[in-house]
Enzyme design. Structure first.
Site, PDB file in Angstrom:
ATOM      1  N   GLY A  71      30.516  92.468  75.751  1.00  0.00           N
ATOM      2  CA  GLY A  71      30.223  91.127  75.251  1.00  0.00           C
ATOM      3  C   GLY A  71      29.073  90.477  76.004  1.00  0.00           C
ATOM      4  O   GLY A  71      28.227  89.798  75.422  1.00  0.00           O
ATOM      5  N   THR A  72      29.015  90.697  77.305  1.00  0.00           N
ATOM      6  CA  THR A  72      27.962  90.075  78.121  1.00  0.00           C
ATOM      7  C   THR A  72      26.584  90.557  77.678  1.00  0.00           C
ATOM      8  O   THR A  72      25.650  89.763  77.520  1.00  0.00           O
ATOM      9  CB  THR A  72      28.195  90.400  79.617  1.00  0.00           C
ATOM     10  OG1 THR A  72      29.496  89.950  79.973  1.00  0.00           O
ATOM     11  CG2 THR A  72      27.161  89.744  80.498  1.00  0.00           C
ATOM     12  N   SER A 199      33.545  92.240  72.080  1.00  0.00           N
ATOM     13  CA  SER A 199      33.809  93.155  73.200  1.00  0.00           C
ATOM     14  C   SER A 199      35.021  94.034  72.900  1.00  0.00           C
ATOM     15  O   SER A 199      36.052  93.533  72.427  1.00  0.00           O
ATOM     16  CB  SER A 199      34.053  92.315  74.456  1.00  0.00           C
ATOM     17  OG  SER A 199      34.489  93.142  75.500  1.00  0.00           O
ATOM     18  N   CYS A 325      36.874  82.112  90.670  1.00  0.00           N
ATOM     19  CA  CYS A 325      36.680  82.232  92.113  1.00  0.00           C
ATOM     20  C   CYS A 325      35.241  82.616  92.402  1.00  0.00           C
ATOM     21  O   CYS A 325      34.783  83.642  91.932  1.00  0.00           O
ATOM     22  CB  CYS A 325      37.602  83.306  92.687  1.00  0.00           C
ATOM     23  SG  CYS A 325      39.253  82.707  92.958  1.00  0.00           S
TER      24      CYS A 325
HETATM   25  N1  PLP Z   1      32.566  86.133  76.245  1.00  0.00           N
HETATM   26  C1  PLP Z   1      33.843  85.742  76.368  1.00  0.00           C
HETATM   27  C2  PLP Z   1      34.305  84.523  75.649  1.00  0.00           C
HETATM   28  C3  PLP Z   1      34.729  86.477  77.152  1.00  0.00           C
HETATM   29  O1  PLP Z   1      35.992  86.078  77.289  1.00  0.00           O
HETATM   30  C4  PLP Z   1      34.246  87.635  77.813  1.00  0.00           C
HETATM   31  C5  PLP Z   1      35.126  88.410  78.704  1.00  0.00           C
HETATM   32  O2  PLP Z   1      35.941  87.859  79.433  1.00  0.00           O
HETATM   33  C6  PLP Z   1      32.904  87.999  77.635  1.00  0.00           C
HETATM   34  C7  PLP Z   1      32.086  87.219  76.850  1.00  0.00           C
HETATM   35  C8  PLP Z   1      32.316  89.199  78.324  1.00  0.00           C
HETATM   36  O3  PLP Z   1      32.674  90.399  77.689  1.00  0.00           O
HETATM   37  P1  PLP Z   1      32.522  91.769  78.502  1.00  0.00           P
HETATM   38  O4  PLP Z   1      33.600  91.780  79.526  1.00  0.00           O
HETATM   39  O5  PLP Z   1      32.711  92.827  77.456  1.00  0.00           O
HETATM   40  O6  PLP Z   1      31.164  91.794  79.071  1.00  0.00           O
END
Ligand code: PLP
Length: 387
Positions: A71-72, A199, A325
Site C-alpha cells: 500500500g505504501t 495492500s 511510537c
Molecule cells: N494505508 C493504510 C490506510 C494502511 O492501514 C496501511 C497499512 O497499515 C498502509 C497504507 C500501508 O500498506 P503496506 O503495509 O502494504 O505498505
C-alpha cells in the site's frame, strides 16, 4: 494461555485457501515471466489471472491494475507520480490530517521539494466536509488524496462526493483504500477515483504485495525505473507468490464477505456493549455509524494505552494502541488529535480490529480480562482514586 488476535487492521494471517493456491509458485511455477522459454511462458497466465481477479473486485479493468510492493508504494507512486507529471500545470495538493503516513509523509516530502499541500481538518468523528475540498481547490491544484477508511478509527470518508467534486474541477483524485478492501464493497467508478492504493496483507495475502489502481488513459511518472514489467509502469521482476496470493485472496475474501461482515459486525457490537456494561468512563472514537464493520477505537479514562496494551498482551490478547511510537516515545495519535480529542484521551486509546477468525469465545475472553486489566491500572492511578 489462550491467545486472541484483535489486530486485523495491522495485518491478517494468510487465508488457508490462499496458502494452498500459492504453494505452486514456490515450487512448480518458478519461471521468470519475462523469459521466452516454457518456464517463463507457464507463469504469465497466472499474472494475468491475478490482475483480472483483483480488477473485477474493485470494478476496474485488468489493465488498470499495477502490482506494487504494498500500500505504501501504491500511495507513493500515485502521489509523487502525479505531482511530477503535472508540475508544469501546478504544484498544489489537497489531503487530510488523518491520512496514513504513506500519504502524509509523501506529501511532506513533496513540500520539501517546493510543492504546496493543504491538509484539510476533520470533524469530531474524523470525517472531512466535501465542501471544504471544493473550497480548497485552486487553479494550481493537481491532486486530491483522501482515504476511504481510516486505519485507526475505521471511520469512512465521503469519497463518492469528493470524487464528484474532483471530477467537476478536473483535478486528479487518489484514495488510499487499503483498509476498506474486503470489508466493504468498492467500485472505483462509482467512487469517481483516478487512483486507489490497496495492500495484500490486510486481506489474508502475504505482506509485500499491493496494487495501484490507475484509471485508463492516465499517464504519470514512474516511481521505480528498470525493466518493462507492468506495461512499463513499475519495473522489477514480478512477485509471483505475492500477486498470485493477492488475486486468490480477493476472490475468497469477496466470496466470504457477506457472511464474514455480518458475523464480525455482530461480534464488534457484542464487544462494545460488553465493554460499556462492564467498564465505566469509556469513549468511542470515530463515527458511530459510517465505519468499517470490524474496527473499534475506544479510550479508557485514567489508563495509559501502552500499559493497557502490555496488560492485555500478558493475558494473550493482541490489540493496538491508538498511538504511534516514534523513537521509543509514545506520541498521541495524529488521527485522534486531528479529531480535537484531548491529548490525555488520545493517550488512553485502544484499537481492536476483528477478522474472519474472530469468534464468540474470543470476545468472551476479552470481556473477561479487559475489565481486570483496566481496573488494575486504574487502581494505580492517583487521578482515578481522587475522582
Ligand atoms: N494505508 C493504510 C490506510 C494502511 O492501514 C496501511 C497499512 O497499515 C498502509 C497504507 C500501508 O500498506 P503496506 O503495509 O502494504 O505498505
Amino acid at each position: 494461555m489462550k491467545q486472541v488476535y484483535l489486530d486485523y487492521n495491522a495485518t491478517t494471517p494468510i487465508h488457508p485457501e490462499v496458502a494452498a493456491y500459492t504453494r505452486q509458485f514456490l515450487y512448480e511455477y518458478f519461471g521468470n515471466p519475462s523469459s521466452m522459454h516454457w518456464a517463463g511462458r507457464a507463469v504469465r497466465p497466472f499474472i494475468q489471472g491475478a490482475r483480472e481477479c483483483v480488477a473485477d473486485k474493485i470494478g476496474a479493468k485488468a489493465d488498470e491494475i499495477i502490482f506494487t510492493s504494498g500500500g505504501t508504494e501504491a500511495d507513493n507512486h500515485a502521489i509523487k507520480g502525479a505531482a511530477y507529471a503535472l508540475c508544469d500545470k501546478g504544484n498544489h495538493i489537497i489531503t487530510t490530517t488523518v491520512e496514513h503516513p504513506g500519504v502524509l509523509n509523501t506529501c511532506a516530502y513533496l513540500e520539501s521539494k517546493g510543492y504546496s499541500v493543504t491538509y484539510l481538518p476533520v470533524d469530531g468523528y474524523g470525517v472531512i466536509d466535501p465542501q471544504d475540498v471544493k473550497k480548497a481547490i485552486r487553479k494550481e491544484t493537481i491532486l486530491i488524496s483522501v482515504m476511504l477508511a481510516n486505519n485507526e478509527t475505521g471511520t469512512l470518508m465521503p469519497i463518492r462526493e469528493i470524487g464528484a467534486i474532483a471530477k467537476e474541477a478536473g483535478v486528479l483524485f487518489h484514495s488510499d483504500m487499503v483498509q476498506a478492501l474486503g470489508k466493504i464493497p468498492i467500485d472505483v467508478n462509482e467512487l469517481n477515483v483516478d487512483f486507489g492504493a490497496f495492500s495484500g496483507h490486510k486481506v489474508y495475502a502475504p505482506k509485500g504485495v499491493g496494487i495501484l489502481y490507475m484509471r485508463e488513459g492516465l499517464d504519470i511518472e514512474n516511481l521505480i525505473h528498470g525493466g518493462h514489467q507492468e506495461a512499463g509502469r513499475r519495473a522489477g521482476t514480478e512477485n509471483l507468490v505475492g500477486l498470485g496470493a493477492f488475486g486468490k485472496a480477493c476472490e475468497v475474501v469477496h466470496q466470504e464477505m457477506a457472511e464474514n461482515v455480518g458475523r464480525v459486525e455482530r461480534l464488534r457490537k457484542k464487544l462494545l456493549d460488553g465493554i460499556y456494561a462492564r467498564i465505566e468512563d469509556v469513549r468511542l472514537n470515530g463515527h458511530p455509524e459510517f465505519r468499517l464493520p470490524n474496527t473499534l477505537n475506544l479510550s479508557f479514562g485514567f489508563v495509559e494505552s501502552e500499559s493497557l496494551l502490555i496488560g492485555l498482551d500478558l493475558a494473550g490478547v493482541a490489540v493496538s494502541s491508538g498511538s504511534a511510537c516514534s523513537s521509543g516515545s509514545p506520541e498521541p495519535s495524529h488521527v485522534l488529535l486531528a479529531m480535537s480529542i484531548p491529548p490525555e484521551v488520545c493517550q488512553s486509546a485502544l484499537r481492536m480490529s476483528l477478522g474472519r477468525d474472530t469468534n464468540d469465545e474470543d470476545i468472551d475472553y476479552v470481556l473477561e480480562v479487559l475489565p481486570e486489566v483496566v481496573g488494575r491500572l486504574r487502581s494505580m492511578s492517583p487521578f482515578y482514586k481522587r475522582k
